[in-house]
Design an enzyme around this catalytic site. Structure first.
Site, short mmCIF file in Angstrom:
data_model
loop_
_atom_site.label_atom_id
_atom_site.label_comp_id
_atom_site.label_asym_id
_atom_site.label_seq_id
_atom_site.Cartn_x
_atom_site.Cartn_y
_atom_site.Cartn_z
N HIS A 24 0.84 -1.21 0.00
CA HIS A 24 0.00 0.00 0.00
C HIS A 24 0.88 1.26 0.00
CE1 HIS A 24 -3.01 -2.72 2.26
NE2 HIS A 24 -3.60 -2.44 1.12
N ARG A 57 -1.55 -5.71 -8.67
CA ARG A 57 -0.47 -6.65 -8.38
C ARG A 57 -0.32 -7.66 -9.49
NH1 ARG A 57 -3.02 -7.45 -2.58
NH2 ARG A 57 -4.76 -6.97 -3.95
N SER A 76 -2.85 -7.81 2.63
CA SER A 76 -3.07 -7.77 4.08
C SER A 76 -3.43 -9.17 4.58
CB SER A 76 -4.20 -6.80 4.42
OG SER A 76 -3.90 -5.52 3.95
P1 ADP Z 1 -9.67 -3.84 -0.74
O1 ADP Z 1 -10.44 -4.43 0.40
O2 ADP Z 1 -10.34 -2.72 -1.45
O3 ADP Z 1 -9.03 -4.84 -1.68
P2 ADP Z 1 -7.03 -3.45 0.26
O4 ADP Z 1 -6.63 -2.70 1.48
O5 ADP Z 1 -6.75 -4.92 0.24
O6 ADP Z 1 -8.51 -3.11 0.02
O7 ADP Z 1 -6.32 -2.80 -1.01
C1 ADP Z 1 -6.49 -1.45 -1.35
C2 ADP Z 1 -5.78 -1.19 -2.68
O8 ADP Z 1 -4.40 -1.43 -2.55
C3 ADP Z 1 -6.24 -2.10 -3.83
O9 ADP Z 1 -6.19 -1.35 -5.03
C4 ADP Z 1 -5.20 -3.18 -3.87
O10 ADP Z 1 -5.07 -3.74 -5.16
C5 ADP Z 1 -3.97 -2.36 -3.51
N1 ADP Z 1 -2.93 -3.19 -2.92
C6 ADP Z 1 -2.99 -4.01 -1.85
N2 ADP Z 1 -1.82 -4.64 -1.63
C7 ADP Z 1 -0.98 -4.22 -2.62
C8 ADP Z 1 0.37 -4.52 -3.00
N3 ADP Z 1 1.10 -5.43 -2.34
N4 ADP Z 1 0.89 -3.88 -4.05
C9 ADP Z 1 0.13 -3.00 -4.74
N5 ADP Z 1 -1.14 -2.69 -4.47
C10 ADP Z 1 -1.69 -3.28 -3.43
#
Ligand code: ADP
Length: 159
Positions: free
Chosen positions: A17, A91, A129
């Site tokens: 993130h 990703r 996460s």
């Molecule tokens: P959601 O519940 O909306 O998926 P997340 O907190 O899991 O929320 O993710 C929020 C955003 O961050 C999404 O666009 C997700 O693709 C991106 N994201 C999560 N982890 C990564 C990562 N390791 N690298 C790049 N983007 C990420």
């Protein structure tokens, strides 16, 4: 001033993130991290805990970052907050399918709010996460996935 919103659960925030926030700040003057507070989605951390960890993790760029919560449609909240774009991270192909649908649905809901995507650094392409919480559950090494403050908070949850 160009403002973007970066919506997500951030349960908890990871280096993946943080990487997306840093990339987005090269394009946007202000980025609003939008923490979803959907009561139907069960999270390990409370809204307050997630915000606290985000604030710590992004302490170096808080001049250009705001943290807000959201329990409605992202496009509606984005408009309310004066943002023109939704920022998301990609990703792998698996993310693409979902994001593709969401982007088109959002366009139907509001043509004025567009979406932009940043591809993650290779180092974080497998990181979510959920993965982090699984590693924590089995007492694995989390230091390469999240900042020390976040690691400490996850450990405390599983103690
Ligand atoms: P959601 O519940 O909306 O998926 P997340 O907190 O899991 O929320 O993710 C929020 C955003 O961050 C999404 O666009 C997700 O693709 C991106 N994201 C999560 N982890 C990564 C990562 N390791 N690298 C790049 N983007 C990420």
């Amino acid at each position: 001033m160009k403002t973007g919103v970066y919506p997500g659960s951030f349960d908890p925030i990871t280096y993946g993130h943080i990487d997306i926030v840093k990339r987005a700040l090269k394009v946007f003057d202000k980025l609003i991290v939008l923490v979803s507070t959907n009561p139907h989605k069960k999270t390990l951390f409370s809204k307050e805990e997630r915000i606290d960890m985000i604030r710590h993790a992004l302490s170096g760029c808080m001049d250009h970052v705001e943290i807000e919560t959201n329990n409605t449609l992202t496009v509606h909240r984005a408009k309310e907050l004066g943002a023109t774009h939704i920022v998301r991270g990609l990703r792998a192909l698996t993310d693409f399918e979902y994001e593709f649908q969401m982007t088109h649905a959002n366009r139907v809901l509001d043509k004025g709010i567009d979406s932009v995507f940043f591809m993650t650094d290779n180092r974080f392409s497998y990181l979510s996460s959920t993965t982090l919480k699984e590693i924590a559950q089995f007492n694995g090494d989390m230091e390469t996935f999240a900042p020390p403050y976040v690691v400490e908070k996850i450990r405390a949850k599983y103690e």
